[in-house]
Design a protein around this motif. Sequence first.
Motif, PDB file in Angstrom:
ATOM      1  N   TYR A 117      19.196  -8.597  12.547  1.00  0.00           N
ATOM      2  CA  TYR A 117      18.240  -7.501  12.591  1.00  0.00           C
ATOM      3  C   TYR A 117      17.263  -7.569  11.417  1.00  0.00           C
ATOM      4  O   TYR A 117      16.106  -7.154  11.534  1.00  0.00           O
ATOM      5  CB  TYR A 117      18.964  -6.159  12.570  1.00  0.00           C
ATOM      6  CG  TYR A 117      19.315  -5.661  13.950  1.00  0.00           C
ATOM      7  CD1 TYR A 117      18.321  -5.177  14.796  1.00  0.00           C
ATOM      8  CD2 TYR A 117      20.624  -5.673  14.405  1.00  0.00           C
ATOM      9  CE1 TYR A 117      18.624  -4.723  16.073  1.00  0.00           C
ATOM     10  CE2 TYR A 117      20.943  -5.218  15.674  1.00  0.00           C
ATOM     11  CZ  TYR A 117      19.936  -4.747  16.506  1.00  0.00           C
ATOM     12  OH  TYR A 117      20.242  -4.299  17.764  1.00  0.00           O
ATOM     13  N   ARG A 120      13.982 -10.305  12.055  1.00  0.00           N
ATOM     14  CA  ARG A 120      13.507 -10.153  13.426  1.00  0.00           C
ATOM     15  C   ARG A 120      12.306 -11.030  13.750  1.00  0.00           C
ATOM     16  O   ARG A 120      11.862 -11.081  14.898  1.00  0.00           O
ATOM     17  CB  ARG A 120      13.163  -8.697  13.701  1.00  0.00           C
ATOM     18  CG  ARG A 120      14.354  -7.760  13.588  1.00  0.00           C
ATOM     19  CD  ARG A 120      13.979  -6.359  14.021  1.00  0.00           C
ATOM     20  NE  ARG A 120      13.627  -6.312  15.440  1.00  0.00           N
ATOM     21  CZ  ARG A 120      14.516  -6.167  16.413  1.00  0.00           C
ATOM     22  NH1 ARG A 120      15.802  -6.049  16.127  1.00  0.00           N
ATOM     23  NH2 ARG A 120      14.125  -6.127  17.665  1.00  0.00           N
ATOM     24  N   PRO A 189      20.607  -6.364  21.761  1.00  0.00           N
ATOM     25  CA  PRO A 189      20.005  -6.283  23.100  1.00  0.00           C
ATOM     26  C   PRO A 189      18.572  -6.787  23.153  1.00  0.00           C
ATOM     27  O   PRO A 189      18.103  -7.219  24.218  1.00  0.00           O
ATOM     28  CB  PRO A 189      20.074  -4.783  23.419  1.00  0.00           C
ATOM     29  CG  PRO A 189      20.068  -4.118  22.075  1.00  0.00           C
ATOM     30  CD  PRO A 189      20.829  -5.033  21.174  1.00  0.00           C
ATOM     31  N   SER A 190      17.862  -6.763  22.040  1.00  0.00           N
ATOM     32  CA  SER A 190      16.457  -7.150  22.062  1.00  0.00           C
ATOM     33  C   SER A 190      16.263  -8.643  22.330  1.00  0.00           C
ATOM     34  O   SER A 190      15.173  -9.070  22.717  1.00  0.00           O
ATOM     35  CB  SER A 190      15.782  -6.780  20.735  1.00  0.00           C
ATOM     36  OG  SER A 190      16.416  -7.431  19.646  1.00  0.00           O
ATOM     37  N   TYR A 191      17.305  -9.446  22.135  1.00  0.00           N
ATOM     38  CA  TYR A 191      17.193 -10.882  22.374  1.00  0.00           C
ATOM     39  C   TYR A 191      17.544 -11.277  23.808  1.00  0.00           C
ATOM     40  O   TYR A 191      17.376 -12.435  24.190  1.00  0.00           O
ATOM     41  CB  TYR A 191      18.097 -11.650  21.401  1.00  0.00           C
ATOM     42  CG  TYR A 191      17.632 -11.575  19.971  1.00  0.00           C
ATOM     43  CD1 TYR A 191      16.591 -12.376  19.519  1.00  0.00           C
ATOM     44  CD2 TYR A 191      18.235 -10.714  19.078  1.00  0.00           C
ATOM     45  CE1 TYR A 191      16.165 -12.317  18.200  1.00  0.00           C
ATOM     46  CE2 TYR A 191      17.823 -10.636  17.753  1.00  0.00           C
ATOM     47  CZ  TYR A 191      16.780 -11.439  17.328  1.00  0.00           C
ATOM     48  OH  TYR A 191      16.368 -11.368  16.024  1.00  0.00           O
TER      49      TYR A 191
END
Length: 291
Positions: A117, A120, A189-191
């Motif tokens: 994180y 990023r 989750p963003s990946y």
Amino acid sequence: MSGDSRTTWHVPQEDLRAYAQGELAPPMLWSADTHLAACARCREALAAVSDPLALDAGWERLDAELDVPRPGLVESLLVRIGVADHTARLLAATPVLRASWLGAVVAVLMMTVVAAYSMRVATSPSLFLALAPLLPLAGVALSYGPALDPTYEMAVVSPTHGFRLLMIRTVAVLTVGLGLNGLATLALPSYGLRALAWLLPALALTGTGLALTPRLGPVLAPSLVGGAWVALLVAAQATAEGHGTLAPFTAAGQGVAAAVAALATGLLYLVRDRFDASRLPFTDFSEGGAG
């Protein structure tokens, strides 16, 4: 029949012998029990016809039963869901399924997630993907070595095939290790699916380490495999020059990892007989020696 002085009937000699041998059947058994509680003469006669060796053996069985360790929470849960008693005991004694090891794994995963994180700018969580495959490899390696395994001596002399013992431990450790890695992945989750790129390398590293164990031992084999993985990542990082996804986590790299995992599984099956404790030189493994 409150005492000897008022007892006019006594248990016949042949019934006393049957009683002592555990062969007396109801209702005579019940009658003999009641009479022996009140008749000292019959108790003396019973002692005379009882086999002292059988009595000693009975006490030994009782002592052994009382000395059996009570199953812990994990073992009890495994038995309740249908796992055989001996398998549950073997799994419950696996060192890397204990709270200390699991806590360390959770802590490492949490730190890598935080690091992902904090960086990023990267297109993928490289640190997490690099570290996650090593945790199952280390867990499996530590689950059957003599230095940490409290049931090592039992496994060496067990008539159970050494490969089966290894697979029981491996499946348990992989289930827990991959499960923890999966939970950590949910924190990224963003990946998207890129955060799952650790799975195939983890299976490839673990399979390769196991396949090389009969030849190199449970210390050297996973150490070399882990070192090769780190060297591969360093080379990939140098090639990528800090830009883009590292090669092992691209589509092509995932295909190579899947192929390596399949080949390692096939080789592991071919060398399964070499895990037999009666032939595999486990005694050298405590010093990291090759087999």
